[in-house]
Enzyme design. Structure first.
Site, PDB file in Angstrom:
ATOM      1  N   ASP A  75       0.846  -1.192   0.000  1.00  0.00           N
ATOM      2  CA  ASP A  75       0.000   0.000   0.000  1.00  0.00           C
ATOM      3  C   ASP A  75       0.883   1.244   0.000  1.00  0.00           C
ATOM      4  OD1 ASP A  75       0.793  -0.721   2.657  1.00  0.00           O
ATOM      5  OD2 ASP A  75      -0.700   0.645   3.494  1.00  0.00           O
ATOM      6  N   GLU A 134       0.038  -0.993   5.742  1.00  0.00           N
ATOM      7  CA  GLU A 134       1.047  -0.516   6.686  1.00  0.00           C
ATOM      8  C   GLU A 134       0.853   0.962   6.908  1.00  0.00           C
ATOM      9  OE1 GLU A 134       4.806   1.119   8.264  1.00  0.00           O
ATOM     10  OE2 GLU A 134       3.774   1.647   6.415  1.00  0.00           O
TER      11      GLU A 134
END
Ligand SMILES: [Zn+2]
Length: 375
Positions: A75, A134
């Site tokens: 991400d 994250e």
């Protein structure tokens, strides 16, 4: 040597603003399967902080061989405005590859894959611990991956997180620890009333001021050999009273503590709660992460030697910066973070030097090989 550049471009081309799902995982999956990895993908957690897509891939070495894990996230933070080219259109200009995630951290994941492509399968067990969350709440990301790794009994001996730790040039900094973080809301209740009639009211503001003064004066510690001193900052003071002639009924404030490995989030929350109680207040803590430290030793020496062999510079072993998923992975095995230059991370026109991508692949290859085959 396998180049990391094509996969870095392919990963950047898959938009994956946190939480990442779908195509960007397909892209990594398709790169790992031909290298002999068994890929396990899962959707973990539920709304509002899930579901989160996660990937664990493993290539088993000979029975009894060591196990080295690469960890990271697919991400990225939102691109924001003002990019020279499209944030999700990988573009080489000069000797730089531009795109969201180039350094944080699709470039590093591409370097990990390029590294393992040149490591023979009989060298040992290799794995990838890759989350899609994250940069977000991270409740169902690496935490869920760790549960899976325990369930399938595939706990690595050592783990390297590919966060962008380098500062001025590739290789100058590795992270052996990070401080923990806890945010705490404080509330002091009173009784509202007219400013001209204070005996009929109870102003919470002076008690909040005394509470904040006591917290602000705390000396949590003086630092350690590896960490700077823990610090407590007042980040918000909120009464929100629009009326000049009204004593407010409630005062709120928020503090944020960044703490080293002398403390735990729970311990600090309890200490603040006790102080708040003495001032007639209450507190509510949210622990974003505990501190972690992989004490300098064989693993840090191995990483430093590999970095120096490939770049000519010995990395500083640092514990600065915000939290990372190493705070979770430390529960499995010793963890160190090493990756690209972080100057453009989370910024527009995020970019990585093409030469750094392949240099990082060479560093990762050397680290994994040395970790698998103890000298
Ligand atoms: Zn990152």
């Amino acid at each position: 040597m396998t180049s990391a550049i094509p996969l870095a471009e392919a990963l950047i081309a898959c938009p994956s603003v946190t939480p990442a799902t779908g195509a960007v995982f397909d892209c990594l999956d398709a790169a790992l399967v031909p290298l002999g990895f068994a890929v396990h993908r899962s959707l973990d957690g539920e709304a509002p902080d899930g579901p989160v897509e996660n990937l664990f891939a493993i290539r088993q070495g000979p029975p009894g061989s060591r196990h080295f894990a690469f960890a990271g996230h697919l991400d990225v933070v939102p691109p924001g405005e003002g990019w020279t080219s499209g944030a999700f259109v990988p573009e080489v200009r000069g000797d730089l590859l531009h795109g969201r995630g180039a350094v944080d951290m699709k470039g590093a994941i591409a370097a990990m894959v390029a590294a393992v492509a040149d490591i023979p399968a009989n060298a040992g067990t290799l794995s990838f611990v890759i989350t899609g969350d994250e940069e977000g709440p991270a409740r169902f990301g690496t935490v869920a991956l760790i549960e899976h790794i325990r369930a399938v009994d595939s706990i690595p001996d050592l783990c390297l997180v590919g966060e962008p730790t380098s500062v001025s040039r590739l290789g100058d900094t590795a992270k052996i620890g990070r401080r923990g973080s806890v945010n705490i809301w404080l509330t002091v209740e009173g009784r509202e009333g007219h400013v001209a009639y204070p005996h009929l009211a109870d102003n919470p503001a002076p008690r909040m001021i005394a509470l904040l003064a006591e917290l602000d004066a705390l000396v949590l510690d003086h630092g350690t050999d590896w960490f700077q001193a823990s610090n407590l900052e007042i980040t918000e003071i909120a009464i929100g009273n629009p009326a000049a002639n009204v004593i407010p009924s409630r005062a709120r404030a928020r503090i944020s503590i960044r703490f080293n490995d002398l403390h735990t989030g729970q311990g600090l929350a309890a200490r603040v709660a006790e102080i708040a109680h003495r001032h007639g207040g209450t507190s509510h803590a949210t622990i974003s992460g505990e501190a972690f430290l992989t004490e300098p030793g064989p693993f840090s020496a191995l990483v430093a030697a590999a970095v120096e062999a490939e770049t000519g510079i010995a990395p500083e072993l640092s514990t600065t910066g915000g939290t990372s998923d190493a705070r979770f992975l430390k529960a499995l095995c010793p963890v160190i973070e090493f990756g690209l230059c972080n100057a453009t991370m989370h910024k527009r026109d995020e970019a990585v030097a093409l030469a750094d991508l392949d240099a990082l692949a060479a560093i990762y290859r050397r680290i994994a090989l040395t970790a698998l085959i103890p000298q």
